[in-house]
Motif scaffolding. Structure first.
Motif, PDB file in Angstrom:
ATOM      1  N   ALA A 282     -46.479  31.879  -6.209  1.00  0.00           N
ATOM      2  CA  ALA A 282     -46.138  30.560  -6.729  1.00  0.00           C
ATOM      3  C   ALA A 282     -44.867  30.583  -7.560  1.00  0.00           C
ATOM      4  CB  ALA A 282     -47.287  30.012  -7.562  1.00  0.00           C
TER       5      ALA A 282
ATOM      6  N   GLU B 262     -36.753  36.940 -11.664  1.00  0.00           N
ATOM      7  CA  GLU B 262     -35.789  37.941 -11.235  1.00  0.00           C
ATOM      8  C   GLU B 262     -34.874  38.344 -12.379  1.00  0.00           C
ATOM      9  OE1 GLU B 262     -35.455  37.448  -6.503  1.00  0.00           O
ATOM     10  OE2 GLU B 262     -34.030  36.209  -7.588  1.00  0.00           O
TER      11      GLU B 262
ATOM     12  N   SER C  57     -31.317  36.707 -16.150  1.00  0.00           N
ATOM     13  CA  SER C  57     -32.731  36.426 -15.943  1.00  0.00           C
ATOM     14  C   SER C  57     -32.925  35.078 -15.266  1.00  0.00           C
ATOM     15  CB  SER C  57     -33.416  36.452 -17.309  1.00  0.00           C
ATOM     16  OG  SER C  57     -34.638  35.794 -17.255  1.00  0.00           O
ATOM     17  N   ASN C  58     -33.769  35.039 -14.267  1.00  0.00           N
ATOM     18  CA  ASN C  58     -33.937  33.826 -13.476  1.00  0.00           C
ATOM     19  C   ASN C  58     -35.386  33.642 -13.054  1.00  0.00           C
ATOM     20  OD1 ASN C  58     -33.040  31.546 -12.154  1.00  0.00           O
ATOM     21  ND2 ASN C  58     -32.615  32.627 -10.235  1.00  0.00           N
ATOM     22  N   GLU C  59     -35.818  32.390 -13.085  1.00  0.00           N
ATOM     23  CA  GLU C  59     -37.168  32.061 -12.640  1.00  0.00           C
ATOM     24  C   GLU C  59     -37.080  31.118 -11.458  1.00  0.00           C
ATOM     25  OE1 GLU C  59     -39.804  30.179 -15.315  1.00  0.00           O
ATOM     26  OE2 GLU C  59     -40.324  32.028 -16.363  1.00  0.00           O
ATOM     27  N   ILE C  60     -37.830  31.395 -10.401  1.00  0.00           N
ATOM     28  CA  ILE C  60     -37.828  30.519  -9.234  1.00  0.00           C
ATOM     29  C   ILE C  60     -39.236  30.022  -8.981  1.00  0.00           C
ATOM     30  CG2 ILE C  60     -37.128  30.279  -6.835  1.00  0.00           C
ATOM     31  CD1 ILE C  60     -35.465  32.808  -7.167  1.00  0.00           C
ATOM     32  N   ARG C  61     -39.389  28.723  -8.956  1.00  0.00           N
ATOM     33  CA  ARG C  61     -40.714  28.117  -8.771  1.00  0.00           C
ATOM     34  C   ARG C  61     -40.902  27.645  -7.344  1.00  0.00           C
ATOM     35  NH1 ARG C  61     -40.231  27.169 -14.140  1.00  0.00           N
ATOM     36  NH2 ARG C  61     -42.126  27.878 -15.156  1.00  0.00           N
TER      37      ARG C  61
ATOM     38  N   VAL D  68     -41.502  33.418  -8.864  1.00  0.00           N
ATOM     39  CA  VAL D  68     -40.936  34.750  -9.005  1.00  0.00           C
ATOM     40  C   VAL D  68     -39.965  34.760 -10.181  1.00  0.00           C
ATOM     41  CG1 VAL D  68     -41.119  35.142  -6.512  1.00  0.00           C
ATOM     42  CG2 VAL D  68     -38.901  34.573  -7.501  1.00  0.00           C
TER      43      VAL D  68
END
Lengths: 242, 242
Positions: free
Chosen positions: B181, B185, A238-242, B183
DNA sequence: AAGTGGTCTAGACCACCTT
DNA sequence: AGGTGGTCTAGACCACTTT
């Protein structure tokens, strides 16, 4: 301050760099509190606002933790938040997991060419290599090899394979003063080989998520290489990109 | 004792929330400049430092871009940096890639149960669904389905499948004021199915890296669902964790 | 020269923790 | 009550861009 400086570096950056150096040197061990803002500011001969800016940046980089009313402490890997900071594996329903580790082997050895390249050390330098399985809900789901440059971890090979803790980064920090500040991960999909098939109990060729991780300390030195091969039937990265 | 918590929102947070609202409403279109700090601060009746704190947070969240000597502008998805912001796929030698997209199909339809759940819309609501292949060095390496809630993109179905640009987020922003703003994943390894095998020219069961992406706007609304299945022979997913 | 954001200062007051 | 960090202010000067 009246020191005319040919430097372009802002004051708070200089203060920050000095603090990083002092923390790396172990002046304030993990979990202990720094002097107060006012005290530090006076020592450095800068205003409280300038010193605060340095502290806030170090806090954003997870190097410090600030508690209103209490003070500013050097971060540890003990808190729940910190434990999961680098662990991106979750259940597919989103729930967090706390894998149990099972050592397969652990010994010192000469670095392979690939290990030398990744760890950025001379070819053939001594490393400590650990193989382990990680279990979730009693099922083996991760087949993992961890490689450390022995130079940074003197005497690590005297720790028995069965005495390794579940959370290594806490050990690195407490016993060797090595603070993992950043990890870089590269992921791809691979087919299970014979070793994977045996250890993870999946058919040969089964799709696995491979995670190659490099860990860096505060100064940017590579301190660990980790190669994990995961069964993602009920897990996901799981990954969040801002 | 149910202690009602007195809500205390700092001034700069209130200002920030107001700015987000005004940017979302299109008061300053992407790429245009906001009034100067001093002007904005006076309008809001706060000090320049307080207003600056709001601007800096929005800059950290990639919503604004600040240029010393020039002013503060609303961020766009045009710059090279922004183009690669959400694209974590790289060549295994670390080089960046700029995939070419090839539309397979594109049409409005009722949301499937899974799409409704992920997009957080009512079951059966209308969505726009695009299937496309992405090529790198002339080879098909990504098999992708993109789903949009039509409510947020009125008239999107009048765009022909072949007229879709390579960088969709720029289109969302320019034509619909939808600013991506953040994402989220979720990755796992899957075996290639018949459609994958045909489109990506790999054997059935070949390990693929699957990336399920949810895109959120400034206010946290889900604006896009993307399901990508990638051949990772010469590619990898790259991630940095601080 | 004028205008913008970037840094730095000094001081006031608020919110939170400990004693 | 006293100490800590968090917010807010007002003003000075610096660095950069444009006119």
């Amino acid at each position: 301050m009246a020191a005319a400086k040919p430097k372009f570096l802002p004051l708070y950056q200089q203060v920050k760099a000095s603090l990083i150096k002092r923390i790396s040197a172990g002046e304030w061990p993990p979990g202990t509190f720094l002097p107060s803002e006012t005290a530090l500011a006076e020592k450095y001969g800068v205003s409280q606002g300038t010193l605060r800016k340095a502290l806030i940046e170090l806090t954003n980089e997870r190097c410090l933790v600030r508690y209103q009313g209490k003070g500013t402490a050097v971060a540890t890997f003990e808190s729940d938040q910190a434990l999961f900071r680098f662990l991106r594996i979750r259940r597919k329903d989103g729930k967090k997991v706390q894998p149990v580790s099972l050592a397969v082997s652990a010994r010192a050895d000469a670095a392979t060419p690939e290990e030398s390249k990744e760890l950025r050390i001379a070819n053939g330098k001594r490393v400590y290599r650990m193989e382990r399985i990680r279990l979730i809900d009693g099922r083996a789901v991760v087949n993992e090899v961890i490689t450390l440059p022995l130079e940074l971890f003197p005497g690590f090979d005297s720790i028995g394979p069965s005495n390794l803790p579940n959370t290594l980064y806490d050990l690195y920090q407490k016993s060797y003063g090595v603070i993992v500040a950043l990890v870089e991960e590269r992921l791809d999909a691979v087919a299970a080989d014979a070793a994977d098939a045996k250890r993870l109990k999946v058919p040969l060729g089964y799709p696995l998520l491979r995670i190659l991780r490099l860990a860096f300390d505060l100064k940017g030195t590579v301190v660990e290489l980790r190669d994990s091969r995961c069964v993602t039937d009920s897990l996901e990265y799981s990954n969040e990109i801002r």
